[in-house]
Design an enzyme around this catalytic site. Structure first.
Site, PDB file in Angstrom:
ATOM      1  CG  HIS A   1      -6.781   0.406   3.970  1.00  0.00           C
ATOM      2  ND1 HIS A   1      -5.596  -0.337   4.469  1.00  0.00           N
ATOM      3  CD2 HIS A   1      -7.694   0.212   4.977  1.00  0.00           C
ATOM      4  CE1 HIS A   1      -5.740  -0.938   5.676  1.00  0.00           C
ATOM      5  NE2 HIS A   1      -7.039  -0.641   6.051  1.00  0.00           N
TER       6      HIS A   1
ATOM      7  CD  GLU B   1      -3.080  -1.097   2.152  1.00  0.00           C
ATOM      8  OE1 GLU B   1      -3.007  -0.256   2.899  1.00  0.00           O
ATOM      9  OE2 GLU B   1      -3.902  -2.074   2.008  1.00  0.00           O
TER      10      GLU B   1
HETATM   11  C1  MLT Z   1      -8.881  -0.895  10.381  1.00  0.00           C
HETATM   12  O1  MLT Z   1      -8.341  -2.256  10.963  1.00  0.00           O
HETATM   13  O2  MLT Z   1      -9.438  -0.540  11.421  1.00  0.00           O
HETATM   14  C2  MLT Z   1      -9.061  -0.442   8.903  1.00  0.00           C
HETATM   15  O3  MLT Z   1      -8.162  -1.235   8.268  1.00  0.00           O
HETATM   16  C3  MLT Z   1      -9.050   0.796   8.994  1.00  0.00           C
HETATM   17  C4  MLT Z   1      -7.890   1.578   9.032  1.00  0.00           C
HETATM   18  O4  MLT Z   1      -6.760   1.156   9.644  1.00  0.00           O
HETATM   19  O5  MLT Z   1      -7.798   2.865   8.940  1.00  0.00           O
END
Ligand code: MLT
Length: 303
Positions: A274, A256
């Protein structure tokens, strides 16, 4: 006065809660590993999202650290075990993004079934290609949910509203009130849509790869809004090329930052950067909840 470092952005209401409680709060984003390592010793607590990596080295340097607060679900960026050996409490906010992620997953499935992003692109070019964008209905199709926890169950409830048959498999859970549980092989063979909702662990890494894709129905739709690496992107590439896979939707990627994916070049790829929990509602809930939980821990330690 106790100091809290917020190293990834959280909702302003969360920051206000911490300041009103009398803590000194420093918002300092985009710190390099070395910068974080140098300043972490000054803080009693750190609040992070997915970007800051709380490795052994950083935790070791945090000689005054008492709490690591993760605004969000995944703890794969925190060496929780090591932090706990140092007496540091690690907290997260596991419930806040369930609805947002489940809604995104339904959006993905409909987008692929009806080619919405591709048809939009085509219209923007001035084309009007009705036949090219023939799709499929979801009603009567089978959705296989891998990981039947909070988010998997929320997806199941929404899929049922679309009159889909819902089956599930979970490496850790054998029973569900909402989902008909099956073994992994059955899920792979019977599903028209497969969506993953498990954390990334040694067991789940590449749990969808070449062998699993070979067992799937031709034209299957795959969705990953959990963690990059649960679905093997190279294997998906092969599956798209031999047309076993009819569409792939990803909110999370093996790489990412920097962002790289072999799949963006394919027509039947749909993706977002994401953004599963990136809604006003989920972010507000995460900011408020992480602030309250961090305060609760710090207050306990003051006593
Ligand atoms: C999470 O684990 O809460 C999600 O992937 C969202 C994030 O980390 O922003």
């Amino acid at each position: 006065m106790m100091k809290i470092l917020v190293s990834d952005p959280i909702h302003t209401e969360g920051i206000e809660i911490l300041r009103k409680a009398g803590y000194e709060v420093h918002e300092n984003f985009d710190l390099s590993k070395d910068q974080l390592k140098n300043i972490i010793k000054d803080y009693d607590a750190i609040i992070i999202r997915s970007k800051t990596k709380m490795t052994k080295e950083i935790i070791e340097a945090g000689i005054n650290l008492k709490v690591i607060g993760r605004a969000g679900v995944g703890l794969d960026n925190v060496d929780k075990e090591f932090a706990e050996t140092k007496g540091i409490k690690v907290i997260n906010t596991p419930d806040v993004s369930t609805t947002s992620v489940a809604e995104l997953v339904m959006g993905y499935i409909i987008s692929i079934a009806r080619h919405i992003p591709q048809a939009t692109e085509s219209l923007k070019k001035g084309e009007f290609e009705k036949e090219k964008f023939s799709g499929i209905e979801l009603a009567g199709k089978t959705i296989g949910i891998i990981g039947t926890g909070r988010i998997g169950t929320a997806v199941a409830k929404r899929a049922k509203c679309f009159e889909m048959n819902v089956i599930g498999y979970d490496p850790y859970v054998k029973y569900s009130d909402t989902i008909k549980m099956v073994d992994f092989e059955t899920l792979l063979k019977e599903s028209d849509v497969i969506t993953v909702h498990v954390p990334l662990t040694d067991i789940t890494r590449h749990m969808i790869s070449n062998d699993e894709i070979k067992k799937m129905k031709k034209g299957v739709i795959l969705v990953n809004a959990a963690r990059g690496g649960i679905i093997d992107e190279e294997a998906v590439k092969k599956g798209l090329e031999d047309e076993t896979i009819g569409g792939i939707a990803l909110d999370v990627f093996e790489s990412e930052k920097p962002f790289r994916s072999v799949l963006t070049a394919y027509d039947n790829f749909v993706g977002t950067p994401h953004t599963g929990a990136q809604t006003e509602e989920a972010q507000k809930r995460a900011g408020i909840e992480v602030a309250k939980k961090v305060l609760e821990q710090l207050n306990k330690m003051k006593r």
